[in-house]
Write a protein that holds these residues in place. Sequence first.
Motif, PDB file in Angstrom:
ATOM      1  N   GLU A   1       9.210  12.950  -6.452  1.00 35.29           N
ATOM      2  CA  GLU A   1       7.943  12.755  -5.753  1.00 35.29           C
ATOM      3  C   GLU A   1       7.940  11.473  -4.930  1.00 35.29           C
ATOM      4  N   ARG A   2       8.572  10.433  -5.490  1.00 31.73           N
ATOM      5  CA  ARG A   2       8.494   9.133  -4.827  1.00 31.73           C
ATOM      6  C   ARG A   2       9.569   8.920  -3.780  1.00 31.73           C
ATOM      7  N   LEU A   3      10.596   9.743  -3.792  1.00 30.26           N
ATOM      8  CA  LEU A   3      11.742   9.516  -2.932  1.00 30.26           C
ATOM      9  C   LEU A   3      11.362   9.629  -1.456  1.00 30.26           C
ATOM     10  N   GLU A   4      11.568   8.554  -0.726  1.00 33.23           N
ATOM     11  CA  GLU A   4      11.260   8.549   0.707  1.00 33.23           C
ATOM     12  C   GLU A   4      12.470   8.044   1.472  1.00 33.23           C
ATOM     13  N   PRO A   5      12.616   8.478   2.713  1.00 34.89           N
ATOM     14  CA  PRO A   5      13.757   8.020   3.499  1.00 34.89           C
ATOM     15  C   PRO A   5      13.760   6.492   3.631  1.00 34.89           C
ATOM     16  N   GLY A   6      14.935   5.943   3.708  1.00 39.24           N
ATOM     17  CA  GLY A   6      15.046   4.499   3.832  1.00 39.24           C
ATOM     18  C   GLY A   6      16.464   4.067   3.570  1.00 39.24           C
ATOM     19  N   PRO A   7      16.707   2.764   3.700  1.00 37.82           N
ATOM     20  CA  PRO A   7      18.071   2.291   3.443  1.00 37.82           C
ATOM     21  C   PRO A   7      18.442   2.432   1.967  1.00 37.82           C
ATOM     22  N   VAL A   8      19.729   2.619   1.704  1.00 32.83           N
ATOM     23  CA  VAL A   8      20.167   2.772   0.318  1.00 32.83           C
ATOM     24  C   VAL A   8      21.026   1.592  -0.143  1.00 32.83           C
ATOM     25  N   ALA A   9      21.118   0.562   0.681  1.00 32.49           N
ATOM     26  CA  ALA A   9      21.839  -0.635   0.253  1.00 32.49           C
ATOM     27  C   ALA A   9      21.199  -1.832   0.944  1.00 32.49           C
ATOM     28  N   VAL A  10      21.478  -3.007   0.410  1.00 26.13           N
ATOM     29  CA  VAL A  10      20.885  -4.219   0.999  1.00 26.13           C
ATOM     30  C   VAL A  10      21.389  -4.396   2.440  1.00 26.13           C
ATOM     31  N   ASP A  11      20.552  -5.005   3.244  1.00 22.59           N
ATOM     32  CA  ASP A  11      20.913  -5.195   4.641  1.00 22.59           C
ATOM     33  C   ASP A  11      21.679  -6.520   4.770  1.00 22.59           C
ATOM     34  N   ASP A  12      22.820  -6.565   4.131  1.00 20.92           N
ATOM     35  CA  ASP A  12      23.625  -7.781   4.182  1.00 20.92           C
ATOM     36  C   ASP A  12      25.082  -7.340   4.191  1.00 20.92           C
ATOM     37  N   TRP A  13      25.715  -7.466   5.353  1.00 16.83           N
ATOM     38  CA  TRP A  13      27.083  -6.964   5.489  1.00 16.83           C
ATOM     39  C   TRP A  13      28.086  -7.793   4.699  1.00 16.83           C
ATOM     40  N   LYS A  14      27.622  -8.897   4.166  1.00 17.16           N
ATOM     41  CA  LYS A  14      28.520  -9.693   3.327  1.00 17.16           C
ATOM     42  C   LYS A  14      28.689  -9.026   1.952  1.00 17.16           C
ATOM     43  N   VAL A  15      27.737  -8.174   1.585  1.00 17.34           N
ATOM     44  CA  VAL A  15      27.762  -7.561   0.260  1.00 17.34           C
ATOM     45  C   VAL A  15      27.988  -6.049   0.354  1.00 17.34           C
ATOM     46  N   ALA A  16      27.173  -5.394   1.192  1.00 22.35           N
ATOM     47  CA  ALA A  16      27.299  -3.944   1.360  1.00 22.35           C
ATOM     48  C   ALA A  16      27.976  -3.679   2.698  1.00 22.35           C
TER      49      ALA A  16
ATOM     50  N   GLU B   1      29.357   4.328  11.290  1.00 26.17           N
ATOM     51  CA  GLU B   1      29.320   4.600  12.727  1.00 26.17           C
ATOM     52  C   GLU B   1      29.351   3.305  13.546  1.00 26.17           C
ATOM     53  N   TYR B   2      29.052   2.173  12.917  1.00 29.47           N
ATOM     54  CA  TYR B   2      29.088   0.897  13.647  1.00 29.47           C
ATOM     55  C   TYR B   2      30.524   0.445  13.898  1.00 29.47           C
ATOM     56  N   LEU B   3      31.435   0.910  13.038  1.00 32.26           N
ATOM     57  CA  LEU B   3      32.778   0.328  13.046  1.00 32.26           C
ATOM     58  C   LEU B   3      33.494   0.560  14.374  1.00 32.26           C
ATOM     59  N   GLY B   4      33.205   1.688  15.039  1.00 29.64           N
ATOM     60  CA  GLY B   4      33.890   2.009  16.282  1.00 29.64           C
ATOM     61  C   GLY B   4      33.391   1.212  17.461  1.00 29.64           C
ATOM     62  N   ARG B   5      32.188   0.635  17.354  1.00 24.77           N
ATOM     63  CA  ARG B   5      31.647   0.015  18.568  1.00 24.77           C
ATOM     64  C   ARG B   5      31.186  -1.428  18.383  1.00 24.77           C
ATOM     65  N   ASP B   6      31.195  -1.887  17.167  1.00 21.92           N
ATOM     66  CA  ASP B   6      30.685  -3.237  16.941  1.00 21.92           C
ATOM     67  C   ASP B   6      31.767  -4.095  16.285  1.00 21.92           C
ATOM     68  N   MET B   7      32.234  -5.094  17.023  1.00 21.39           N
ATOM     69  CA  MET B   7      33.299  -5.959  16.522  1.00 21.39           C
ATOM     70  C   MET B   7      32.869  -6.680  15.246  1.00 21.39           C
ATOM     71  N   GLU B   8      31.624  -7.142  15.262  1.00 19.48           N
ATOM     72  CA  GLU B   8      31.089  -7.891  14.120  1.00 19.48           C
ATOM     73  C   GLU B   8      31.133  -7.026  12.845  1.00 19.48           C
ATOM     74  N   ALA B   9      30.756  -5.758  13.026  1.00 13.66           N
ATOM     75  CA  ALA B   9      30.756  -4.839  11.886  1.00 13.66           C
ATOM     76  C   ALA B   9      32.176  -4.634  11.362  1.00 13.66           C
ATOM     77  N   LEU B  10      33.109  -4.503  12.292  1.00 14.96           N
ATOM     78  CA  LEU B  10      34.496  -4.277  11.904  1.00 14.96           C
ATOM     79  C   LEU B  10      35.033  -5.472  11.114  1.00 14.96           C
ATOM     80  N   ILE B  11      34.713  -6.666  11.581  1.00 17.19           N
ATOM     81  CA  ILE B  11      35.171  -7.874  10.893  1.00 17.19           C
ATOM     82  C   ILE B  11      34.589  -7.928   9.478  1.00 17.19           C
ATOM     83  N   HIS B  12      33.297  -7.638   9.386  1.00 16.90           N
ATOM     84  CA  HIS B  12      32.653  -7.673   8.068  1.00 16.90           C
ATOM     85  C   HIS B  12      33.269  -6.641   7.138  1.00 16.90           C
TER      86      HIS B  12
END
Lengths: 393, 175
Positions: free
Chosen positions: A279-294, A299-310
Amino acid sequence: MGVATETKPMVINMGPQHPATHGVLRLVVELDGEVVRSVSPEIGYLHTGFEKSGESLRYQQACTLTDRMDYLSPHANNLAYVLAVEKLMGLEVPPRARLLRILFAELGRIASHLVWLGTHAMDIGAQGLFFYCFREREKILDMVEASAGVRLNPSYFRIGGVMRDVPEGFETMVREFVDELPQWMASYRALLDRNPIWRERLVGNAVIDAQTCARYGVTGPILRAAGVNRDLRKVSPYLGYETFEFDVPVFTHGDSYDRYQVRLAEMMESRRIVYQVLERLEPGPVAVDDWKVAPPPKEYLGRDMEALIHHFKLFTQGFHVPAGEAYAGVEGPRGEIGFYVVSDGGAKPYRFRPRTPSFFNLQALPTMTVGSLVADVITAIGSIDIVLGDVDR
Amino acid sequence: MAEGLEAFEGAGGASAALGGDAFFLTTLKTMVRWAERNSLWPATFGLACCAIEMMATAGLRFDISRFGAEVFRASPRQADLMIVSGRVSQKMAPVVRNVYDQMPHPKWVIAMGACASCGGIFDNYAIVQGVDRVVPVDVYVPGCPPTPDGLLYGIMKLQDKIRAGADRVFEERAV
């Protein structure tokens, strides 16, 4: 004049290769006729060195070890571990991740109890139950496979959230399963509840009282069958369990039959929690918004250098956890599963110490079975619901 | 393999079509191998996570009995297949060997999963790095744990091996 006879106790060896010891447990049983005089479990046949291995793996990697301890409820192990690390790091996971964790923890409880019921009934002689229980369990394994890609040992819970979002149609899958559950439970109960053999073997078998449980550190369904209302989800809630409506089944006799009742009732309570999660499940992120941890989204990996490095940094070097120590305990299907993690500020745990319920529960076996018949030892082992990976680590 | 046995194995329809006077010509070796590979009796010998998948393979969905291997024997003396399902610890290794030694010839071993095959993720002091250090292994099934389909495929591979195998039925293999 009669013939002088001498009575000597007989020592028999059960296991480690024995069909009813649920793995590689070895019991040295001293018998007087058919009456058990003493039982001493000899453990360690599945000692895997988890604690040492944990110290040589990075925090995210060490999560994979936790699955393989109690392989019947891997999610509960994952959960205790990630909660302990998150406590150290001060992470707050997003609501959807929290709900998914609860969902899988409860489905895992149902799956684990199904295996217990099937194998326990098989030990008593009811072979059919095994097939029914495994048939139902397959449906949960399908959900695990849909979410994590593997059937067993998913490591679905990651530090900072869960591995990835569940696929489309997943909620329907879960709903269909929990809708059908009562019908199956009714059929198990019809087969067992008033079955004279089942009752004869279980009622009054392997009795343990609350004080003895406390002395041995016994937790979980065994403790609750002995009349103690202690469930970590109520006593020290995590993940927001306090906002869910469910009861803790408690019985009083402390025998195998009451443990059977507790576990069956728990499955229905888990079902209630699953409905509330859906009942409570709603769309949203499933991990913390911190690329140092998660890791950043794929899909970011192909176009974002920063994402690839992280991504590269995260999977080659991991992340550093602030120095300190933390313990997190969760209510697993067998009792309190806890993780004590010590960090020295590096990328690997300095100490990785699980508190596994089966180890403590198994210690109570001798007190439960001394004085009973040798066949009752089999029933007792089944009713304690041990997993040797959990005992030996 | 002899022609006759293929028909023998195929279906009852073939023998009905051939009529009551039909007969096969084959060698004893082929006949024995045919019987052996279609009645592999595994020893009930679960070690760790893989044992749960092995149990699932015996369950309704995967139904190992389609391959004649559902007769799990509690005593190794009645079994001819050992499925090493899980990690073998240093303490367990002599027991594994003991169970293997108790099995009558001919016998086969499947190393189920990464741990039994090579130690898997547990490259540490406690785990034997592959059960082939203790007993001879016929088929390795990869995975952690392998799916029941994987195990069934392993059993089929073993059946192929028995079908094609050299004459080593009563041969003792050294490790």
